[in-house]
Design a protein around this motif. Sequence first.
Motif, mmCIF file in Angstrom:
data_model
loop_
_atom_site.group_PDB
_atom_site.id
_atom_site.type_symbol
_atom_site.label_atom_id
_atom_site.label_comp_id
_atom_site.label_asym_id
_atom_site.label_seq_id
_atom_site.Cartn_x
_atom_site.Cartn_y
_atom_site.Cartn_z
ATOM 1 N N ASN A 1 -4.293 -20.594 -7.892
ATOM 2 C CA ASN A 1 -3.272 -21.482 -7.328
ATOM 3 C C ASN A 1 -3.462 -22.934 -7.743
ATOM 4 O OD1 ASN A 1 -2.087 -19.339 -5.972
ATOM 5 N ND2 ASN A 1 -3.375 -19.628 -4.147
ATOM 6 N N TYR A 2 -4.672 -23.268 -8.210
ATOM 7 C CA TYR A 2 -4.984 -24.660 -8.539
ATOM 8 C C TYR A 2 -4.629 -25.016 -9.972
ATOM 9 C CZ TYR A 2 -7.649 -24.494 -4.197
ATOM 10 O OH TYR A 2 -8.017 -24.358 -2.878
ATOM 11 N N TYR A 3 -4.415 -24.006 -10.827
ATOM 12 C CA TYR A 3 -4.182 -24.244 -12.242
ATOM 13 C C TYR A 3 -2.787 -24.824 -12.464
ATOM 14 C CZ TYR A 3 -3.697 -23.357 -17.250
ATOM 15 O OH TYR A 3 -3.490 -23.490 -18.600
ATOM 16 N N LEU A 4 -2.719 -25.975 -13.118
ATOM 17 C CA LEU A 4 -1.461 -26.663 -13.432
ATOM 18 C C LEU A 4 -0.610 -26.935 -12.195
ATOM 19 C CD1 LEU A 4 -0.366 -24.859 -16.729
ATOM 20 C CD2 LEU A 4 -1.626 -27.002 -16.486
ATOM 21 N N SER A 5 -1.292 -27.201 -11.076
ATOM 22 C CA SER A 5 -0.572 -27.499 -9.824
ATOM 23 C C SER A 5 -0.423 -29.010 -9.670
ATOM 24 C CB SER A 5 -1.336 -26.929 -8.623
ATOM 25 O OG SER A 5 -0.823 -27.442 -7.419
ATOM 26 N N LEU B 1 -13.516 -33.751 -2.880
ATOM 27 C CA LEU B 1 -13.303 -33.916 -4.315
ATOM 28 C C LEU B 1 -14.072 -32.853 -5.100
ATOM 29 C CD1 LEU B 1 -12.290 -35.368 -6.827
ATOM 30 C CD2 LEU B 1 -14.187 -36.989 -6.577
ATOM 31 N N ALA B 2 -15.317 -32.611 -4.703
ATOM 32 C CA ALA B 2 -16.143 -31.634 -5.421
ATOM 33 C C ALA B 2 -15.531 -30.245 -5.346
ATOM 34 C CB ALA B 2 -17.561 -31.629 -4.855
ATOM 35 N N GLU B 3 -15.070 -29.842 -4.167
ATOM 36 C CA GLU B 3 -14.491 -28.503 -4.009
ATOM 37 C C GLU B 3 -13.165 -28.391 -4.746
ATOM 38 O OE1 GLU B 3 -16.329 -26.842 0.168
ATOM 39 O OE2 GLU B 3 -14.438 -27.966 0.273
ATOM 40 N N LEU B 4 -12.328 -29.413 -4.635
ATOM 41 C CA LEU B 4 -11.031 -29.374 -5.302
ATOM 42 C C LEU B 4 -11.203 -29.368 -6.819
ATOM 43 C CD1 LEU B 4 -7.952 -29.448 -5.172
ATOM 44 C CD2 LEU B 4 -8.092 -31.955 -4.999
ATOM 45 N N ASP B 5 -12.085 -30.219 -7.322
ATOM 46 C CA ASP B 5 -12.322 -30.263 -8.761
ATOM 47 C C ASP B 5 -12.884 -28.941 -9.262
ATOM 48 O OD1 ASP B 5 -12.552 -32.058 -11.245
ATOM 49 O OD2 ASP B 5 -14.564 -31.187 -11.096
ATOM 50 N N PHE B 6 -13.813 -28.358 -8.512
ATOM 51 C CA PHE B 6 -14.380 -27.070 -8.908
ATOM 52 C C PHE B 6 -13.273 -26.033 -9.045
ATOM 53 C CE2 PHE B 6 -16.166 -22.893 -8.293
ATOM 54 C CZ PHE B 6 -17.336 -22.932 -9.032
ATOM 55 N N VAL C 1 -10.937 -26.769 -12.135
ATOM 56 C CA VAL C 1 -11.636 -26.438 -13.383
ATOM 57 C C VAL C 1 -11.826 -24.933 -13.502
ATOM 58 C CG1 VAL C 1 -13.777 -26.749 -14.691
ATOM 59 C CG2 VAL C 1 -12.751 -28.694 -13.509
ATOM 60 N N GLN C 2 -12.109 -24.267 -12.393
ATOM 61 C CA GLN C 2 -12.238 -22.803 -12.421
ATOM 62 C C GLN C 2 -10.935 -22.161 -12.898
ATOM 63 O OE1 GLN C 2 -12.257 -20.165 -8.785
ATOM 64 N NE2 GLN C 2 -14.441 -20.001 -9.298
ATOM 65 N N GLY C 3 -9.796 -22.724 -12.485
ATOM 66 C CA GLY C 3 -8.514 -22.207 -12.955
ATOM 67 C C GLY C 3 -8.374 -22.327 -14.463
ATOM 68 N N ILE C 4 -8.827 -23.439 -15.032
ATOM 69 C CA ILE C 4 -8.800 -23.614 -16.486
ATOM 70 C C ILE C 4 -9.738 -22.616 -17.153
ATOM 71 C CG2 ILE C 4 -9.365 -25.226 -18.356
ATOM 72 C CD1 ILE C 4 -8.509 -27.484 -16.382
ATOM 73 N N HIS C 5 -10.897 -22.420 -16.565
ATOM 74 C CA HIS C 5 -11.839 -21.440 -17.111
ATOM 75 C C HIS C 5 -11.252 -20.033 -17.077
ATOM 76 C CE1 HIS C 5 -15.508 -24.224 -16.119
ATOM 77 N NE2 HIS C 5 -14.797 -24.647 -17.140
ATOM 78 N N LEU D 1 -16.566 -17.759 -11.645
ATOM 79 C CA LEU D 1 -15.263 -17.504 -12.247
ATOM 80 C C LEU D 1 -14.203 -16.968 -11.303
ATOM 81 C CD1 LEU D 1 -16.642 -15.757 -15.458
ATOM 82 C CD2 LEU D 1 -15.809 -18.107 -15.278
ATOM 83 N N PHE D 2 -14.604 -16.313 -10.226
ATOM 84 C CA PHE D 2 -13.625 -15.552 -9.459
ATOM 85 C C PHE D 2 -13.426 -16.012 -8.015
ATOM 86 C CE2 PHE D 2 -15.562 -12.181 -12.380
ATOM 87 C CZ PHE D 2 -14.677 -12.466 -13.402
ATOM 88 N N THR D 3 -14.338 -16.851 -7.506
ATOM 89 C CA THR D 3 -14.235 -17.267 -6.102
ATOM 90 C C THR D 3 -14.076 -18.777 -5.993
ATOM 91 O OG1 THR D 3 -15.712 -15.438 -5.476
ATOM 92 C CG2 THR D 3 -15.317 -17.149 -3.833
ATOM 93 N N PRO D 4 -12.934 -19.259 -5.507
ATOM 94 C CA PRO D 4 -12.761 -20.706 -5.315
ATOM 95 C C PRO D 4 -13.650 -21.217 -4.181
ATOM 96 C CG PRO D 4 -10.636 -19.569 -5.352
ATOM 97 C CD PRO D 4 -11.695 -18.514 -5.222
ATOM 98 N N LYS D 5 -13.928 -22.508 -4.213
ATOM 99 C CA LYS D 5 -14.664 -23.154 -3.133
ATOM 100 C C LYS D 5 -13.710 -23.466 -1.986
ATOM 101 C CE LYS D 5 -18.882 -23.536 -4.702
ATOM 102 N NZ LYS D 5 -20.022 -22.890 -3.976
#
Length: 600
Positions: free
Chosen positions: A73-77, A281-286, A289-293, A595-599
């Motif tokens: 959900n975070y990728y390109l949002s 910020l750390a959780e959102l950024d993670f 970036v995980q979405g890009i990965h 890779l598979f679990t968001p923060k």
Amino acid sequence: MASIYISCPGIGFARPRSHETGRRNIQGIRKQLYSTNPTTMAVTTDDTSVLRRSANYPPSLWSYDFLQSLTNNYYLSEKYETKLDGLKELVKTMISECNVMEDTLSTLELVDDLQRLGISYHFKDEIRNVLKSVYMCYFDGHVNYWNKLDLNLKALGFRLLRQHGYRIPQEIFEDIKDETGNIKVHVGDDIVGVLNLYEASFFAVVDENILDEIREFTIQCLEKKLEQDDIINIGKQSSMSMLISHALELPLLWRPQRFEPIWFIEAYKRRNDMNPSLLELAELDFNIVQGIHREDLKYSSRWWDSLGWHKKFSFARDRLVESFMWAVGASYQPSFSVLRRNITKLISLINVIDDVYDVYGTLDELKQFTDAVRRWDTNAIEELPDYMKICFLGFYNTINEMAYNTLLANQEILVLPYVKKVWADYCDAILLEAQWFHSGYTPSLDEYLKNSCVTISVPAILSNIYHITSSDLTGEALQNIVHCSSMILRLADDLGTSTAELERGDVPKSIQCYMHETGASEEKAREHIKKLIIQTWKKLNQETMSAAAKYDPSASEIFVECATNLGRMGQFTYKDTDVFGTPDDLYKSHQISLLFTPKS
């Protein structure tokens, strides 16, 4: 144009006379090497009707359909990107308001937190300016200031400044020693200071004996604290035992940069002084970036499925996700998708080619395959068995395509002549290992390391991605950094995989070569290899600081980080056993977290 052909100079060990103990040890290894244990050997009949081995690698944990189904959900949002930008501005203000003179420790702790939370790359300029101010105030030749500094402040400042290229002398710690030259006993009472002193000691360069003594002293102190279970949680540090255990497992310098935030974000939540904006910020950024990965991984999965090697080569490791983990470990920042995708391709190719040489191919086939790579000629594979034709053509087409894409992106750079030479060197080196195996030859440790720093494949990987990083490193600096990374990965790999590789049939590794050469026990040999890792890190620290002084940091840092992170990934992956070849539950949990679990 720069090239990075790696000659891999030896460590310079003498070759002592073999002892009886060493001969007995190696005889046991020989029995393992030439065993026909059904758990490590398999008969496969092809058109040449030859006996072939198998390492019996388990299948991949992750199916193509599963990987292609990944969403984020975070990728390109736009919503999350806007929120990220707002939080970044808050943190920039936080950094700008730091008072270096009045509260230096808090300033350094903020920088440390930003790094360990995985978000410091957003604030490179701000951090650079803060550290420059700290250096000018306290460390730029002001000897009289050093003795006045609190131990914790001094240790943290030393580590962060050295990490960013400042040549802080080890002598700033001379005041913690008594008249006899020993470290004062009361130093161990400051547990937070000792922990930061421990981390600082790993930034030693060659011939820094004070830091060697500090490393040994702090390890003993920290281990004793854990054993006695008498740790008092101090102020900001609400879980000291957890922090100490984590540090003793691997020091910060040796940890891949993307994996530390997975752990540290959870530890940071427990802190009494946790800053909600930093955590958010750390959780959102993670997650972003995980979405890009994930998109990079899906691309890599499509490429791997199209290549078809996982279907054709059942004897080899099908480790697409694990290879991608290494690519993320090498370079995780969101703008480096092309770098990650290429590294994933390279490691996936190397896994199979390595298994062809180490496990499946006959010696005559390997010589023919090596000749085809040297000639870089598809006509040279006509006499090879079908599986090798598929292997060569898949490899040949992938490398040519990567070279073409590099030329397409920058018409001044034709990399193919360079990478052809690197791959020929790589195949020559793994062919030599195969010849050692088939002849029963045990090389000296020096001889083994010269060759295996090529077979570990770091020179091949870095040669193929050198120009993507826009690095300006050249000459001896470039050679030395690549060699040090190769050595660290090779030695870490041997510590974790040698037992499994010997059981299935492979050449003796560094541990066994040292045992054969000196008559040492396996325990002593392992200790020697661990010391070599520390020595190699000292050389790497020295080379990276020298490179930072000589070259443009903004141009060279991506390549240097990528090279260093490959060594770190080796220590992270192989610290217990071969979890790359045979992933265990803990390694699977690392994959899920990365890779598979968001923060949240």
